[in-house]
Scaffold this motif. Structure first.
Motif, PDB file in Angstrom:
ATOM      1  N   LYS A 133      38.075  34.584   3.791  1.00  0.00           N
ATOM      2  CA  LYS A 133      38.433  35.890   3.230  1.00  0.00           C
ATOM      3  C   LYS A 133      37.470  36.298   2.126  1.00  0.00           C
ATOM      4  CE  LYS A 133      43.381  35.528   4.278  1.00  0.00           C
ATOM      5  NZ  LYS A 133      44.751  35.424   3.698  1.00  0.00           N
ATOM      6  N   GLU A 134      37.109  35.345   1.260  1.00  0.00           N
ATOM      7  CA  GLU A 134      36.171  35.642   0.181  1.00  0.00           C
ATOM      8  C   GLU A 134      34.795  35.982   0.735  1.00  0.00           C
ATOM      9  OE1 GLU A 134      36.615  35.892  -3.205  1.00  0.00           O
ATOM     10  OE2 GLU A 134      38.718  35.906  -2.591  1.00  0.00           O
ATOM     11  N   ALA A 192      29.259  36.359   7.024  1.00  0.00           N
ATOM     12  CA  ALA A 192      30.659  35.936   6.936  1.00  0.00           C
ATOM     13  C   ALA A 192      31.167  35.464   8.294  1.00  0.00           C
ATOM     14  CB  ALA A 192      31.514  37.083   6.417  1.00  0.00           C
ATOM     15  N   PRO A 235      28.764  41.218   6.754  1.00  0.00           N
ATOM     16  CA  PRO A 235      29.688  40.737   7.792  1.00  0.00           C
ATOM     17  C   PRO A 235      29.054  39.729   8.742  1.00  0.00           C
ATOM     18  CG  PRO A 235      29.815  43.126   7.575  1.00  0.00           C
ATOM     19  CD  PRO A 235      28.671  42.684   6.718  1.00  0.00           C
ATOM     20  N   TYR A 260      34.006  37.511   3.480  1.00  0.00           N
ATOM     21  CA  TYR A 260      33.953  38.893   3.968  1.00  0.00           C
ATOM     22  C   TYR A 260      33.922  39.896   2.819  1.00  0.00           C
ATOM     23  CZ  TYR A 260      34.381  37.943   8.944  1.00  0.00           C
ATOM     24  OH  TYR A 260      34.128  37.551  10.234  1.00  0.00           O
ATOM     25  N   LYS A 261      34.419  39.498   1.643  1.00  0.00           N
ATOM     26  CA  LYS A 261      34.368  40.385   0.483  1.00  0.00           C
ATOM     27  C   LYS A 261      32.978  40.404  -0.151  1.00  0.00           C
ATOM     28  CE  LYS A 261      39.202  39.556  -0.888  1.00  0.00           C
ATOM     29  NZ  LYS A 261      40.066  38.968  -1.956  1.00  0.00           N
ATOM     30  N   ILE A 262      32.260  39.270  -0.057  1.00  0.00           N
ATOM     31  CA  ILE A 262      31.029  39.093  -0.829  1.00  0.00           C
ATOM     32  C   ILE A 262      29.772  39.300   0.005  1.00  0.00           C
ATOM     33  CG2 ILE A 262      29.662  37.383  -2.113  1.00  0.00           C
ATOM     34  CD1 ILE A 262      32.314  36.162  -3.043  1.00  0.00           C
ATOM     35  N   TRP A 263      29.750  38.740   1.208  1.00  0.00           N
ATOM     36  CA  TRP A 263      28.519  38.710   1.999  1.00  0.00           C
ATOM     37  C   TRP A 263      28.539  39.751   3.104  1.00  0.00           C
ATOM     38  CZ3 TRP A 263      25.434  36.346  -0.968  1.00  0.00           C
ATOM     39  CH2 TRP A 263      25.850  35.241  -1.709  1.00  0.00           C
ATOM     40  N   LYS A 283      40.904  30.695   2.900  1.00  0.00           N
ATOM     41  CA  LYS A 283      40.617  31.438   1.668  1.00  0.00           C
ATOM     42  C   LYS A 283      39.118  31.686   1.538  1.00  0.00           C
ATOM     43  CE  LYS A 283      41.230  31.323  -3.349  1.00  0.00           C
ATOM     44  NZ  LYS A 283      41.748  30.548  -4.509  1.00  0.00           N
TER      45      LYS A 283
END
Length: 238
Positions: free
Chosen positions: A88-89, A99, A96, A91-94, A85
């Protein structure tokens, strides 16, 4: 409880210095290897820096209700589901590149972040608290170890000044020197954490790095820590 915890990990890149992951990270953060690197988004921030022996240390602060901790350690073991989890978060926030570093890190873990309201005293007769026992602090001032070392230095100087025959005056002088300093430093570190995490403070609006003014960003500099370079060692210097 500070209002947030931290995902932490160390990526060993020995033998993979020229990998896409490491080359991409250095391109995304050109100052990596020269200093602490901070990246901020609304409501969160990450710290990363290079260690000796080709390792990257990263710390990602996440706002949350207080996690349930078993035992007395502030370090939590995490499940595979929790790690997935987190990936996945990330890759949404930072970016690439960052991440990917988090995903390739073996055995990441969680530290729950606590501090303590400053104590009114750290001396009782000839009993003296120093280090984290006297002033547990959040890590945002990058000061905890320095504070502990200076505690020992000041206590040693006070004992040297007053001698072994006066174990009343030496601790009292130690307290008069160190307590005002560490009180301000603990509260400043707490404030910096809340600003970077976008948490409320009574005297300022919520910090958003996407729209922050230059002055708001300058407030986050470490050199703003009280007694950053001039903490007194003896009472004559207070």
């Amino acid at each position: 409880y500070s209002g947030y915890y931290a995902w932490r990990g160390i990526l060993d890149f020995s033998g993979t210095e020229n990998s896409d992951t490491i080359m991409g990270l250095r391109k995304a953060y050109p100052e990596l290897g020269k200093c602490l690197v901070f990246d901020l988004v609304p409501g969160s921030h990450v710290v990363l820096y290079e260690l000796k022996n080709k390792r990257i240390n990263w710390i990602w602060y996440v706002n949350s209700e207080e996690p349930e901790i078993k035992g007395k350690s502030v370090t939590m073991k995490v499940s595979r589901d929790m790690i997935e989890k987190m990936h996945k978060e990330a890759y949404k926030i930072w970016v690439p590149e960052l991440a990917r570093v988090m995903k390739e890190t073996e055995e990441p873990f969680i530290n729950v972040i606590y501090d303590c309201d400053p104590l009114e005293q750290v001396v009782w007769d000839n009993v003296v608290l120093i280090g984290d026992a006297a002033h547990p602090t959040t890590p945002h001032g990058v000061r905890s170890t320095n504070m502990s070392i200076l505690d020992a230095v000041v206590l040693g100087e006070c004992l040297k000044k007053w001698g072994s025959g006066n174990l009343v005056s030496a601790p009292k002088e130690f307290q008069s020197i160190r307590l005002p300093v560490v009180t301000k430093q603990v509260l400043h570190s707490r404030r910096m954490g809340r600003i970077k995490q976008g948490l409320p403070l009574p005297d300022r609006k919520t910090f958003d790095p996407m729209v922050a003014s230059p002055d708001e960003c300058l407030e986050l500099q470490h050199k703003n820590m009280p007694f950053f370079s001039n903490a007194p060692v003896l009472a004559d210097h207070v």
